[in-house]
Design a protein around this motif. Structure first.
Motif, short mmCIF file in Angstrom:
data_model
loop_
_atom_site.label_atom_id
_atom_site.label_comp_id
_atom_site.label_asym_id
_atom_site.label_seq_id
_atom_site.Cartn_x
_atom_site.Cartn_y
_atom_site.Cartn_z
N GLN A 141 -25.54 -23.32 12.56
CA GLN A 141 -26.68 -24.14 12.15
C GLN A 141 -27.88 -23.89 13.04
OE1 GLN A 141 -25.21 -28.11 11.71
NE2 GLN A 141 -24.19 -27.62 9.78
N PHE B 272 -28.03 -34.65 6.78
CA PHE B 272 -27.16 -33.74 6.03
C PHE B 272 -25.69 -34.05 6.28
CE2 PHE B 272 -24.94 -29.76 5.14
CZ PHE B 272 -25.53 -29.35 3.96
N ASN B 273 -25.36 -34.23 7.55
CA ASN B 273 -23.96 -34.41 7.91
C ASN B 273 -23.40 -35.77 7.50
OD1 ASN B 273 -23.86 -31.83 8.96
ND2 ASN B 273 -24.32 -32.49 11.06
N SER B 274 -24.29 -36.69 7.09
CA SER B 274 -23.80 -37.99 6.64
C SER B 274 -23.61 -38.03 5.12
CB SER B 274 -24.77 -39.09 7.08
OG SER B 274 -26.01 -38.91 6.44
N GLN B 275 -23.76 -36.90 4.46
CA GLN B 275 -23.56 -36.84 3.01
C GLN B 275 -22.10 -36.48 2.73
OE1 GLN B 275 -26.41 -35.72 0.38
NE2 GLN B 275 -28.10 -35.55 1.82
N ASN C 57 -17.31 -28.78 2.75
CA ASN C 57 -17.64 -27.91 3.89
C ASN C 57 -18.97 -27.19 3.73
OD1 ASN C 57 -15.28 -28.35 5.55
ND2 ASN C 57 -14.14 -27.24 3.95
N SER D 231 -20.14 -23.83 13.28
CA SER D 231 -20.96 -23.35 12.17
C SER D 231 -22.28 -22.85 12.73
CB SER D 231 -21.20 -24.47 11.16
OG SER D 231 -22.20 -25.35 11.63
N ARG E 49 -22.76 -26.28 4.63
CA ARG E 49 -23.45 -26.17 5.91
C ARG E 49 -24.92 -25.84 5.70
NH1 ARG E 49 -19.83 -28.50 7.34
NH2 ARG E 49 -18.13 -27.95 8.73
N MET F 151 -20.04 -32.81 2.82
CA MET F 151 -19.06 -32.61 3.89
C MET F 151 -17.68 -32.31 3.31
SD MET F 151 -20.68 -32.64 6.71
CE MET F 151 -22.08 -31.93 5.80
N LEU G 141 -30.21 -32.67 10.47
CA LEU G 141 -28.76 -32.46 10.56
C LEU G 141 -28.00 -33.77 10.42
CD1 LEU G 141 -28.33 -29.77 13.35
CD2 LEU G 141 -27.63 -29.62 10.95
N GLU G 142 -28.53 -34.82 11.05
CA GLU G 142 -27.89 -36.12 10.98
C GLU G 142 -27.82 -36.60 9.53
OE1 GLU G 142 -28.37 -40.46 13.21
OE2 GLU G 142 -30.14 -39.23 12.78
N GLN H 29 -25.99 -39.94 1.96
CA GLN H 29 -26.20 -40.49 3.31
C GLN H 29 -26.38 -42.00 3.37
OE1 GLN H 29 -28.37 -38.70 1.53
NE2 GLN H 29 -30.48 -38.97 2.18
#
Lengths: 153, 153, 153, 153
Positions: free
Chosen positions: D4, D21-24, D31, D2, D33, D28, D18-19, C55
């Motif tokens: 979540q 996690f989703n920036s890793q 895929n 998904s 989740r 990503m 989530l922010e 991140q």
């Protein structure tokens, strides 16, 4: 004298485990006791004293590591003895609180029993003023070997 | 009596290290000695005896773990004391050969010194018939804390 | 294109190692390369990119762990292939600095080669503005298995 | 798309997790989740594919290590965010079965939450023909840091 009740294991296995445990000079020098065993699990207890202390008067981290290692190993041995036994290949332990108290209790259990390798875990608690407190968490790999003829006698 | 030569450390630091080491009941009960220290490195030695043995008459794995842990910790302390000291957060040790011999030697060194965490490693050798043999390899995380007022007295 | 020079290994062994490495989808997806091998040692390199980031825009800790694990495993494989190969039984890794840079380099080496278990270590460096910086230290246990017929073809 | 679902965490915390996690990028690209979170616990899932495979067509050990590490880290983050977050200081993982299946599920939980260090564990399961099978066990030390201003925006 000590409370080595081993309710659910058969007599021959229990004898084999106790004989092995009691022949470990390092554990005996500390008055460590096998206080409970069941298939895949084991509990070891140890009273506080000068010979298990570190510089601040707590249980020594090495002592905590030793009984965690032993608790995992004997948990595995409940599934292996008297035919086989295990050696520690490696272990990793986190000390999560100071070992302040009068008794140390390690509870080991088998997490995965393979043919050659067994993975076990242990939690170590320190009893202070009647309260158990988690002081260490261990994860360990054990290597299965045939029990030697000498040991079988 | 013992060969606690500490050539390259300043006097105050050396005293602080020895005082801490010698106040560890568990290590003293085993006659463990700080046999060498230099900045970021440390050697501890330990004679064989009943109180450090396991069921086959070798050095106990827990004893091997304990002096590996101590060797890494005092290696870190050479960089920290007398202002700070360290506690073991965790360690991981591989036992790579049986601990058969008359002396155990652990050599610890700092691998990375951070402000709050120090990573150290240690190799443990067993001396048998005059030959050193590698018996364990350790990797460890230490947590830096201020040296307490009580300890400074 | 890539610098997969394998000077000191024999041709059959080198082919076996490269074939195994190049069939690892996860490493190929990251453009990881075997950049050096010698008996008991191995180096793997990896360029930075979105698919290996976390991140904060650094190399992801899991990616660092993966190439450390692979570097230790292929260091062992230089001693085992083409007759045998190894599987990771376990590894322990300390992340000692953020993975900030354009290239990741893992250097693995065998610390103890047993018949059934091999202990290896690896250091991981991140290259930033032309300078290598240590970012992780790993210790690992590998399990030796016969190379399967399918793999030999 | 998904699943979540984050039932028991407050909205601001869930968004922060989530922010992050989703920036890793690495997670990503696979895929991965976040499939479940509660205070002190976290579950991450990952579908099989070429980019997460090793040479035998199973999930790669490094991928297994990565989502175990992430599961422990986000389990800790449920107790830390949005004020603080954590970095992995170290982890140790045992691979106990081949990663053969179509989905990988890592379940992390906090074992001890300290002010500066958090100890977490994770179990990783592989789902094969509808059956979950344990394939890895992890123990980890996380370092708590203040969440940076940049991250808070």
């Amino acid at each position: 004298m000590s409370n080595q009740a081993i309710p659910v294991l058969d007599h021959k296995l229990a004898l084999s485990l106790l004989e092995s445990f009691n022949s470990q000079g390092a554990l005996m020098a500390w008055n460590a006791r096998l206080t409970s065993m069941s298939p895949g699990a084991c509990e070891i207890s140890l009273p506080f004293g000068q010979a298990v202390s570190q510089q601040h008067g707590y249980f020594h981290g090495g002592v905590i590591g030793t009984i965690a290692d032993a608790a995992g190993g004997y948990a595995a041995n409940t599934l292996l003895m008297p035919v086989s036994e295990c050696l520690t290949a490696e272990y990793k332990i986190n000390i999560v609180a100071p070992g302040l108290g009068d008794t140390l209790i390690a509870r080991g259990k088998v997490l995965k029993a393979g043919k050659t390798l067994v993975v076990a875990g242990a939690e170590v608690f320190v009893v202070h003023e009647g309260q158990e407190k988690l002081c260490a968490i261990m994860q360990q790999t054990l290597f299965v070997i045939p029990k030697t003829t000498a040991d079988k006698n």
